[in-house]
Design an enzyme around this catalytic site. Structure first.
Site, short mmCIF file in Angstrom:
data_model
loop_
_atom_site.label_atom_id
_atom_site.label_comp_id
_atom_site.label_asym_id
_atom_site.label_seq_id
_atom_site.Cartn_x
_atom_site.Cartn_y
_atom_site.Cartn_z
N ARG A 59 0.82 -1.22 0.00
CA ARG A 59 0.00 0.00 0.00
C ARG A 59 0.85 1.26 0.00
NH1 ARG A 59 -4.63 -1.60 4.46
NH2 ARG A 59 -5.33 -3.50 3.42
N CYS A 60 1.88 1.25 -0.80
CA CYS A 60 2.85 2.34 -0.87
C CYS A 60 2.74 3.03 -2.23
CB CYS A 60 4.25 1.76 -0.67
SG CYS A 60 5.61 2.93 -0.83
N GLY A 61 3.10 4.29 -2.28
CA GLY A 61 3.14 4.99 -3.55
C GLY A 61 4.14 4.37 -4.52
#
Length: 195
Positions: A59-61
């Site tokens: 769930r990271c950019g």
């Protein structure tokens, strides 16, 4: 002491020195970790391969880097590259799921076939002088090594990358925002694969 006892003792000492010397020659491979299924993996099994070690998060950019990591695995895997993903929830709580959740996400979203491992801590975190999160020993070692272009020290965010040569020595470290297929990463990988 009889000749055969002296010979036997010499052989034992030589074997011990030889095994210590061999271990020192592949320092990054002297660790055991668990794979995404929870089975213990001795990293010495990767000796002779070039490793691209990355702390990952779902769930990271920067999660889109999974696509580039898988492309590297497909392009260079049969040439001796092993891409290794180590999920970590220490940065913005961006990897909150279980190992089963992570495996399913990686498979369904990015068709990941490279080696994935169990979630671990990459940094030791202290609060009021007490350790509240202990870094995995493998990552303690990785972050202690002087490399280029990044220097020793704590992992800064998800998707920091380490390149380990065929001899088990850390040869490069790249910042999270450096794409896995950036020219500077490819240059190091190809140089190590050619050795």
């Amino acid at each position: 002491m009889s000749n055969w006892k002296a010979l036997l003792l010499t052989g034992v000492v030589a074997a011990c020195v030889s095994s210590v010397y061999a271990a020192d020659k592949a320092p990054a491979l002297n660790y055991k970790v668990k794979n995404i299924a929870g089975k213990e993996v001795d990293l010495s099994q990767y000796k002779g391969k070039v490793l691209l070690v990355v702390n990952v998060a779902s769930r990271c950019g920067l999660t889109g880097q999974y696509k580039e990591l898988e492309a590297l695995h497909e392009k260079y895997g049969d040439k001796g590259l092993a891409v290794m993903g180590f999920p970590c929830n220490q940065f913005g709580k961006q990897e909150p799921g279980s190992e089963a959740d992570i495996a399913e996400f990686c498979s369904k979203t990015y068709a990941v076939k490279f080696d994935m491992f169990s979630k671990l801590n990459v940094n030791t975190v202290e609060k009021d002088g007490a350790v509240i999160e202990e870094a995995d020993p493998f990552y303690k070692y990785l972050t202690s090594v002087a490399t280029e272009p990044a220097k020793p020290g704590k992992i800064t965010w998800n998707f920091e990358k380490f390149v380990i040569g065929k001899n088990g020595e850390v040869v490069a470290r790249f910042a999270p925002r450096t794409a896995p297929d950036a020219p500077e990463v490819i240059k190091v990988l190809e140089a190590e694969l050619a050795k």
